[in-house]
Design an enzyme around this catalytic site. Structure first.
Site, PDB file in Angstrom:
ATOM      1  N   THR A 144       0.839  -1.200   0.000  1.00  0.00           N
ATOM      2  CA  THR A 144       0.000   0.000   0.000  1.00  0.00           C
ATOM      3  C   THR A 144       0.872   1.246   0.000  1.00  0.00           C
ATOM      4  OG1 THR A 144      -1.613   1.387   1.143  1.00  0.00           O
ATOM      5  CG2 THR A 144      -0.380  -0.105   2.553  1.00  0.00           C
ATOM      6  N   ASP A 146      -0.104   3.847   1.073  1.00  0.00           N
ATOM      7  CA  ASP A 146      -0.464   4.580   2.297  1.00  0.00           C
ATOM      8  C   ASP A 146       0.471   4.249   3.467  1.00  0.00           C
ATOM      9  OD1 ASP A 146      -2.506   5.520   0.776  1.00  0.00           O
ATOM     10  OD2 ASP A 146      -4.132   4.579   1.898  1.00  0.00           O
ATOM     11  N   MET A 190      -2.040  11.448  -1.841  1.00  0.00           N
ATOM     12  CA  MET A 190      -2.956  10.395  -1.371  1.00  0.00           C
ATOM     13  C   MET A 190      -2.617   9.911   0.044  1.00  0.00           C
ATOM     14  SD  MET A 190      -3.713   7.827  -4.514  1.00  0.00           S
ATOM     15  CE  MET A 190      -5.062   8.121  -5.654  1.00  0.00           C
ATOM     16  N   LEU A 300      -0.957   9.416 -10.609  1.00  0.00           N
ATOM     17  CA  LEU A 300       0.452   9.469 -11.029  1.00  0.00           C
ATOM     18  C   LEU A 300       1.380   8.960  -9.934  1.00  0.00           C
ATOM     19  CD1 LEU A 300       0.350  13.001 -12.671  1.00  0.00           C
ATOM     20  CD2 LEU A 300       0.496  10.815 -13.860  1.00  0.00           C
TER      21      LEU A 300
HETATM   22  O1  F6P Z   1      -4.776   2.050  -1.831  1.00  0.00           O
HETATM   23  C1  F6P Z   1      -4.680   3.235  -1.148  1.00  0.00           C
HETATM   24  C2  F6P Z   1      -5.138   4.381  -1.992  1.00  0.00           C
HETATM   25  O2  F6P Z   1      -4.262   4.584  -3.047  1.00  0.00           O
HETATM   26  C3  F6P Z   1      -5.357   5.627  -1.148  1.00  0.00           C
HETATM   27  O3  F6P Z   1      -4.217   6.367  -0.944  1.00  0.00           O
HETATM   28  C4  F6P Z   1      -6.408   6.356  -1.930  1.00  0.00           C
HETATM   29  O4  F6P Z   1      -7.178   7.199  -1.131  1.00  0.00           O
HETATM   30  C5  F6P Z   1      -7.236   5.243  -2.450  1.00  0.00           C
HETATM   31  O5  F6P Z   1      -6.402   4.123  -2.553  1.00  0.00           O
HETATM   32  C6  F6P Z   1      -7.879   5.522  -3.767  1.00  0.00           C
HETATM   33  O6  F6P Z   1      -8.632   4.427  -4.122  1.00  0.00           O
HETATM   34  P1  F6P Z   1      -9.317   4.191  -5.526  1.00  0.00           P
HETATM   35  O7  F6P Z   1      -8.253   3.938  -6.524  1.00  0.00           O
HETATM   36  O8  F6P Z   1     -10.176   3.004  -5.286  1.00  0.00           O
HETATM   37  O9  F6P Z   1     -10.083   5.438  -5.813  1.00  0.00           O
END
Ligand code: F6P
Length: 414
Positions: A144, A146, A190, A300
């Site tokens: 992840t 995150d 993100m 990106l």
């Molecule tokens: O997987 C984590 C993440 O990239 C987060 O940082 C972000 O908020 C989310 O996924 C976005 O998710 P999706 O691609 O489903 O919109």
């Protein structure tokens, strides 16, 4: 532990990263090597959804050179999903179906590559198979951007996104300062509930080309304090660069875009993020009346394989490969994690964490790594992240652009 013979299935789940396919390569290549123990190696289309729909690929049909290219190919090559399994006590329909598919294809090894929600899925499946008395080794492979999985020093995917964010911030910093007129630039990064990635803009600041202000979801976002911070810097410098997490929230717990409208939610109840920088840009423009740009790094930041960290690519591959080796040796119900050895030099060891401990627990940036005002991070964060972004992964180039893997995706059907 007795040897368990049977087939293996691997799935990717949740938001992609630029190195999630390196873990896929690690799992698939190692599983294909385990002849005599693992028979068929399947790749699930769109994670758990593909297993439920009996849509999976026979990975032995792939050209080995294309599997090698997965190491430097971004996004989730097999397709991903955000699919929430209900609690088996409430509704066991999906679990019964999974067991049926596992039995039909003699699946004895299940590898699931994802973040928090995916580890929850992996944990639920592992426990259900145990209760059903179906012998199956279940291993979680972390990923992840995150960086918020509990029990691991860091998560595969985070460092490459951090490297891209730091690099792009440095580049934007130079561009945003060319005119002798005023300008405010807001960068949106993100990370729904954790600010690890937004904090990576501090690497750019450490190099003298970074933001003046950094706001993470770990502290309450106060609009008045934010405007005062921006005004103070802008009045002095005629420039101000701000990094803000998509997940910053007011003290009432509202994401900023929620202040102006309702947000779409995914299967896990997570809000569809994005738009925080533009929202703040509007407010700053009204207040300061200056030129302003909002830059949302958006997808990106998680698919920039051209700027991936070699350390991250190698560790992602290792996480996948180790999951297979551990399972074949008898391990199950665990996630592969990283433990940093104490000392000056960066040394990381693999450790195994029970899935039940990882599932649904988020790891946040420690409060002491954020300054008292809640508008920047400390040197401890920079010291933590720097070793992770070292090395260049250099995808092979053809005609001046990267050559990404092209999988045949031959469907396996019985
Ligand atoms: O997987 C984590 C993440 O990239 C987060 O940082 C972000 O908020 C989310 O996924 C976005 O998710 P999706 O691609 O489903 O919109």
């Amino acid at each position: 532990m007795s040897q368990l013979k049977g087939n293996a299935i691997f799935g990717q789940s949740g938001g992609p990263t630029s190195v999630i396919n390196a873990s896929a390569a690690g799992v698939i290549q190692e599983a294909l090597k385990q002849t005599g123990v693992i028979g068929k190696v399947y790749g699930a289309a769109h994670g758990i959804k593909g297993i439920l729909a009996e849509e999976f690929f026979d990975m032995a049909q792939e050209d080995p050179a294309e599997l090698d290219l997965l190491r430097t190919t971004p996004s989730s090559a097999l397709g991903s999903c955000r699919y929430k399994l209900k609690k088996a006590e409430d509704d066991d329909t999906d679990y019964k179906r999974l067991l049926e598919v596992f039995r039909k294809y003699d699946i004895r090894y299940f590898f699931y590559n994802g973040g928090n929600d995916s580890m929850d899925t992996c944990n639920k499946i592992s426990k259900y198979m145990q209760r059903a008395g179906y012998e199956c080794r279940v291993m979680g492979v972390p990923k992840t951007i995150d960086n918020d999985l509990w029990g691991t020093d860091h998560c595969p995917g985070f460092a490459s996104a951090a490297k891209y964010i730091a690099t792009s911030t440095m580049e934007v910093y130079l561009d945003a300062r060319v005119y002798d007129t005023g300008m405010v630039t807001i960068l949106e990064v993100m990370g729904r509930n954790a600010g690890w990635l937004t904090a990576a803009t501090a690497i750019a600041a450490a190099k003298g080309h970074g933001p003046d202000l950094i706001y993470l979801p770990e502290t309450d976002f106060d609009l008045d304090a934010f405007l005062a911070d921006v005004k103070r810097i802008y009045d002095k410098e005629k420039k101000c660069i701000i990094a803000v997490s998509e997940g910053v929230r007011t003290k009432e717990g509202k994401y900023l875009p929620e202040l102006v409208g309702e947000l779409t939610k995914d299967a896990f109840g997570h809000a569809q993020m994005g738009g925080t920088a533009s929202l703040l840009a509007g407010v700053v423009k009204d207040r300061l009346g200056c030129k302003i740009r909002a830059i949302e790094f958006s997808l990106l930041q998680r698919c920039a394989a051209h700027c991936a960290s070699k350390t991250d690519v190698d560790e992602s591959y290792l996480a996948g490969k180790t999951a297979v080796q551990v399972a074949v040796a008898g391990g199950t119900d665990q996630m592969v994690a990283f433990k940093r050895a104490p000392g000056k030099d960066y040394v990381c060891e693999i450790q195994l964490i029970p899935l039940s401990e990882v599932a649904n627990t988020e790891k946040k940036v420690p409060r002491e790594w954020i300054n008292a005002a809640g508008n920047f991070v400390t040197q401890e964060y920079v010291d933590y992240v720097l070793p992770l972004i070292q090395g260049e992964s250099s995808p092979p180039m053809v005609d001046g652009v990267p050559r990404f893997a092209r999988l045949k995706k031959v469907l396996a059907r019985k």
